[in-house]
Scaffold this motif. Structure first.
Motif, PDB file in Angstrom:
ATOM      1  N   VAL A  64      -7.893   2.820 -79.928  1.00  0.00           N
ATOM      2  CA  VAL A  64      -6.832   2.065 -80.601  1.00  0.00           C
ATOM      3  C   VAL A  64      -5.457   2.589 -80.221  1.00  0.00           C
ATOM      4  N   ALA A  65      -5.296   3.907 -80.187  1.00  0.00           N
ATOM      5  CA  ALA A  65      -3.983   4.492 -79.891  1.00  0.00           C
ATOM      6  C   ALA A  65      -3.544   4.204 -78.458  1.00  0.00           C
ATOM      7  N   LEU A  66      -4.502   4.163 -77.522  1.00  0.00           N
ATOM      8  CA  LEU A  66      -4.179   3.949 -76.106  1.00  0.00           C
ATOM      9  C   LEU A  66      -4.429   2.506 -75.677  1.00  0.00           C
ATOM     10  N   ARG A  67      -4.323   1.573 -76.589  1.00  0.00           N
ATOM     11  CA  ARG A  67      -4.594   0.175 -76.272  1.00  0.00           C
ATOM     12  C   ARG A  67      -3.621  -0.398 -75.246  1.00  0.00           C
ATOM     13  N   TRP A  68      -2.531   0.317 -74.988  1.00  0.00           N
ATOM     14  CA  TRP A  68      -1.572  -0.118 -73.977  1.00  0.00           C
ATOM     15  C   TRP A  68      -2.042   0.195 -72.553  1.00  0.00           C
ATOM     16  N   LEU A  69      -3.056   1.055 -72.399  1.00  0.00           N
ATOM     17  CA  LEU A  69      -3.448   1.517 -71.065  1.00  0.00           C
ATOM     18  C   LEU A  69      -3.899   0.380 -70.143  1.00  0.00           C
ATOM     19  N   PRO A  70      -4.749  -0.564 -70.582  1.00  0.00           N
ATOM     20  CA  PRO A  70      -5.134  -1.647 -69.673  1.00  0.00           C
ATOM     21  C   PRO A  70      -3.944  -2.457 -69.161  1.00  0.00           C
ATOM     22  N   ARG A  71      -2.894  -2.559 -69.962  1.00  0.00           N
ATOM     23  CA  ARG A  71      -1.709  -3.308 -69.526  1.00  0.00           C
ATOM     24  C   ARG A  71      -1.097  -2.683 -68.278  1.00  0.00           C
ATOM     25  N   ALA A  72      -1.129  -1.342 -68.201  1.00  0.00           N
ATOM     26  CA  ALA A  72      -0.566  -0.663 -67.037  1.00  0.00           C
ATOM     27  C   ALA A  72      -1.298  -1.082 -65.764  1.00  0.00           C
ATOM     28  N   PHE A  73      -2.612  -1.289 -65.860  1.00  0.00           N
ATOM     29  CA  PHE A  73      -3.381  -1.717 -64.692  1.00  0.00           C
ATOM     30  C   PHE A  73      -3.133  -3.186 -64.378  1.00  0.00           C
ATOM     31  N   VAL A  74      -2.870  -3.969 -65.403  1.00  0.00           N
ATOM     32  CA  VAL A  74      -2.539  -5.386 -65.187  1.00  0.00           C
ATOM     33  C   VAL A  74      -1.241  -5.516 -64.398  1.00  0.00           C
ATOM     34  N   MET A  75      -0.324  -4.546 -64.565  1.00  0.00           N
ATOM     35  CA  MET A  75       0.967  -4.596 -63.893  1.00  0.00           C
ATOM     36  C   MET A  75       0.888  -4.157 -62.438  1.00  0.00           C
ATOM     37  N   MET A  76      -0.305  -3.741 -61.979  1.00  0.00           N
ATOM     38  CA  MET A  76      -0.460  -3.354 -60.579  1.00  0.00           C
ATOM     39  C   MET A  76      -0.325  -4.571 -59.668  1.00  0.00           C
ATOM     40  N   ASP A  77      -0.170  -4.316 -58.395  1.00  0.00           N
ATOM     41  CA  ASP A  77      -0.123  -5.365 -57.397  1.00  0.00           C
ATOM     42  C   ASP A  77      -1.177  -5.072 -56.331  1.00  0.00           C
ATOM     43  N   PRO A  78      -2.335  -5.779 -56.362  1.00  0.00           N
ATOM     44  CA  PRO A  78      -2.701  -6.855 -57.281  1.00  0.00           C
ATOM     45  C   PRO A  78      -3.178  -6.294 -58.617  1.00  0.00           C
ATOM     46  N   PRO A  79      -3.211  -7.143 -59.667  1.00  0.00           N
ATOM     47  CA  PRO A  79      -3.654  -6.663 -60.984  1.00  0.00           C
ATOM     48  C   PRO A  79      -5.085  -6.142 -60.938  1.00  0.00           C
ATOM     49  N   ALA A  80      -5.351  -5.104 -61.711  1.00  0.00           N
ATOM     50  CA  ALA A  80      -6.692  -4.507 -61.776  1.00  0.00           C
ATOM     51  C   ALA A  80      -7.156  -4.528 -63.222  1.00  0.00           C
ATOM     52  N   VAL A  81      -7.417  -5.722 -63.741  1.00  0.00           N
ATOM     53  CA  VAL A  81      -7.740  -5.900 -65.162  1.00  0.00           C
ATOM     54  C   VAL A  81      -9.003  -5.132 -65.543  1.00  0.00           C
ATOM     55  N   THR A  82     -10.055  -5.306 -64.752  1.00  0.00           N
ATOM     56  CA  THR A  82     -11.323  -4.644 -65.066  1.00  0.00           C
ATOM     57  C   THR A  82     -11.167  -3.130 -65.035  1.00  0.00           C
ATOM     58  N   ALA A  83     -10.466  -2.619 -64.022  1.00  0.00           N
ATOM     59  CA  ALA A  83     -10.269  -1.169 -63.909  1.00  0.00           C
ATOM     60  C   ALA A  83      -9.507  -0.617 -65.100  1.00  0.00           C
ATOM     61  N   GLY A  84      -8.581  -1.411 -65.655  1.00  0.00           N
ATOM     62  CA  GLY A  84      -7.816  -0.957 -66.811  1.00  0.00           C
ATOM     63  C   GLY A  84      -8.689  -0.728 -68.027  1.00  0.00           C
ATOM     64  N   TRP A  85      -9.581  -1.681 -68.299  1.00  0.00           N
ATOM     65  CA  TRP A  85     -10.468  -1.527 -69.447  1.00  0.00           C
ATOM     66  C   TRP A  85     -11.502  -0.431 -69.199  1.00  0.00           C
ATOM     67  N   LEU A  86     -11.970  -0.309 -67.950  1.00  0.00           N
ATOM     68  CA  LEU A  86     -12.892   0.775 -67.623  1.00  0.00           C
ATOM     69  C   LEU A  86     -12.228   2.128 -67.823  1.00  0.00           C
ATOM     70  N   ALA A  87     -10.945   2.227 -67.445  1.00  0.00           N
ATOM     71  CA  ALA A  87     -10.216   3.485 -67.614  1.00  0.00           C
ATOM     72  C   ALA A  87     -10.110   3.852 -69.088  1.00  0.00           C
ATOM     73  N   LEU A  88      -9.835   2.868 -69.955  1.00  0.00           N
ATOM     74  CA  LEU A  88      -9.719   3.126 -71.386  1.00  0.00           C
ATOM     75  C   LEU A  88     -11.060   3.568 -71.969  1.00  0.00           C
ATOM     76  N   VAL A  89     -12.122   2.852 -71.579  1.00  0.00           N
ATOM     77  CA  VAL A  89     -13.456   3.176 -72.095  1.00  0.00           C
ATOM     78  C   VAL A  89     -13.927   4.537 -71.594  1.00  0.00           C
ATOM     79  N   ALA A  90     -13.559   4.904 -70.372  1.00  0.00           N
ATOM     80  CA  ALA A  90     -13.974   6.192 -69.818  1.00  0.00           C
ATOM     81  C   ALA A  90     -13.137   7.347 -70.359  1.00  0.00           C
ATOM     82  N   LEU A  91     -11.834   7.120 -70.543  1.00  0.00           N
ATOM     83  CA  LEU A  91     -10.942   8.203 -70.964  1.00  0.00           C
ATOM     84  C   LEU A  91     -11.141   8.565 -72.433  1.00  0.00           C
ATOM     85  N   SER A  92     -11.376   7.586 -73.280  1.00  0.00           N
ATOM     86  CA  SER A  92     -11.454   7.839 -74.722  1.00  0.00           C
ATOM     87  C   SER A  92     -12.547   8.839 -75.098  1.00  0.00           C
ATOM     88  N   PRO A  93     -13.793   8.703 -74.603  1.00  0.00           N
ATOM     89  CA  PRO A  93     -14.804   9.708 -74.953  1.00  0.00           C
ATOM     90  C   PRO A  93     -14.504  11.086 -74.384  1.00  0.00           C
TER      91      PRO A  93
END
Length: 505
Positions: A64-93
């Protein structure tokens, strides 16, 4: 099985509530209450169940606290939407381990005395926060003590014990709340003592009156989508030049601050830009401008330049602490398939600087902490001489409405710990003039293009924390292992006496 699952679910709900204590919600009471709820949930458990319950609690809190993290990956060129959510799910545990391991170790090795357990848990969690910011993880974001930022009487104690010490006190207080029903007078007195001590420690950190020196923070509000568009680089510099030329103050010798990478190319390659800056500044003005630099080996650097009114570069600082997966990619060949590419600033890997982060001026040194560098406890101990203020140019365009306030919170904490004002110029907000006690003298909201003019806050006396630096870690080591060793020795003595009695019988 159902009971175990339901308790993990309850822990996750409590963790979700705990995240509300961080910016932008700053709901201190909710966060503290949820932590007390966690102590209640694990009050009768052994170490192994505690590990999993606290992992569920902390994991949910981080998601919840890092819910902004996937947005950072969306801002990539090209966007990496899936990688953003994977990063959040992997980093939190991974981050949750710095909570669950301390709780489990305290229960496993300290005796059943509640006071000993609580002291060991609080100290080990404080050590966990320190390890999280200094080990290979290198992620100092959202320390637990940050939930007190909107309670000045309490948070000012960080000038003595640091934000990690305040995290220690927070866990201690939450654990004591659980015991108040059984021992209302004793526990109430303990809580009162902790609160009074925090207030007393912070009394000396109230900011002195502001100086007469005028400063101006420039916020260009340039969207990240166009930041590195090669056809619009000059347009961005023109925006900053125009805003600087339009500063309304007529005060002499202004100190002007542009954000991180406001000049989106190597400044030494563009003498015409330096000439334009010289024409825009008035006599006596000094500009701190974020730009790309280049080191002796030809590698790019994330730099801050000090430029005078003649357009001459007086000094330069290169960022020393780079952002993993942002300014460089560790294990790049392995992670390339996951599209964990660099996303700020520029497209090429950056080289870390080697210089001490301070720029000398006639009126004292200016400490520099570029963006992510301001998140680390004890950052100010790297200065060779105590600066008059800290310059914190930043680009928070990646992070959205949740990440930017959390990053601002880190800068406020550094001001408190060091007793130094922080001048924070950002690309899209939140830009702020921060006093030495962490209070905000003025700010520009996110999504606004403008200029913030104000007086430079004065530096306070050197804080206890800035003098001790990382030495406070020894206190938590003693607090962690002292009770554990003492309790184990006491148990061994009791066991020896019991064995002796059996032999006599």
């Amino acid at each position: 099985m159902f009971r175990r699952t339901s308790r993990l679910l309850i822990a996750a709900i409590l963790g979700t509530i705990a995240a509300q204590g961080f910016a932008p919600a700053n709901a201190t009471v909710l966060s503290l209450a949820s932590l007390s709820g966690l102590f209640y949930l694990i009050r009768h458990d052994r170490a192994a169940p505690i590990f999993w319950i606290v992992t569920a609690y902390a994991g949910a809190m981080w998601i919840v606290a890092l819910r902004w993290l996937p947005r950072a990956f969306v801002m990539m060129d090209p966007p990496a939407v899936t990688a953003g959510w994977l990063a959040l799910v992997a980093l939190s545990p991974i981050l949750s381990l710095f909570w669950s391991v301390p709780f489990a170790l305290a229960r496993r090795y300290a005796n059943r005395n509640h006071g000993t357990q609580l002291l060991a848990t609080s100290s080990l969690l404080a050590l966990g926060e320190w390890a999280r910011s200094t080990t290979i993880i290198g992620f100092a974001w959202n320390p637990l003590g940050a939930i007190w930022l909107d309670v000045p009487a309490i948070v000012r104690s960080a000038s003595v014990i640091g934000i990690t010490g305040l995290s220690f006190g927070t866990v201690l207080a939450a654990g004591l709340v659980l015991q108040i029903a059984g021992h209302p007078r004793r526990v109430g007195a303990s809580l009162g003592f902790i609160g009074a001590l925090a207030i007393l420690l912070g009394r000396s950190s109230v900011a002195p009156p502001d100086t007469a020196q005028q400063v101006a923070l420039i916020q260009g509000n340039i969207p990240q989508r166009v930041k590195w568009d090669e056809n619009r680089l000059d347009e961005q510099v023109d925006i900053y030049l125009g805003l600087t030329a339009g500063i309304s103050s007529t005060a002499p010798d202004m100190r002007i601050f542009w954000p991180e990478a406001a000049i989106p190319y190597v400044l030494e390659d563009r003498k015409a830009v330096l000439d334009e800056i010289g024409k825009t500044l008035r006599t006596g003005d000094m500009l701190f401008a974020g730009a790309l630099g280049r080191d002796a080996d030809g590698h790019y650097a994330n730099s801050v330049y000090l430029i005078d009114a003649s357009g001459r570069v007086r000094n330069r600082y290169d960022k020393r602490i780079l952002v993993p997966f942002g300014e460089y990619v560790p294990f790049e060949s392995l992670l390339e398939a996951l599209r964990l590419a660099r996303y700020a600033p520029g497209r090429d890997a950056l080289a870390p600087g080697a210089a001490i982060p301070a720029i000398p001026l006639a009126d004292g040194e200016a400490g520099v902490a570029i963006c992510f560098e301001a998140t680390f406890p004890g950052f100010g101990s790297g200065f060779t001489a105590r600066p008059a203020y800290i310059v914190n140019p930043t680009n928070d365009a990646w992070f959205g409405p949740a990440g930017a306030p959390q990053h601002l919170a880190q800068a406020r904490i550094r001001a408190l710990e060091n007793g130094l004002p922080v001048l924070r110029a950002t690309q899209t907000g939140i830009s702020a003039i921060i006093r030495s006690d962490g209070s905000i003298a003025g700010h520009l909201e996110s999504g606004v293009r403008g200029v913030l003019v104000g007086r430079l806050p004065a530096a306070a006396q050197a804080t206890v924390f800035s003098k001790i630096g990382a030495g406070y870690v020894l206190v938590f080591l003693v607090g962690s292992f002292g009770p554990i060793l003492a309790s184990r020795r006491r148990n061994a003595v009791r066991q020896g006496r019991w064995n002796f009695r059996r032999k006599r019988e």
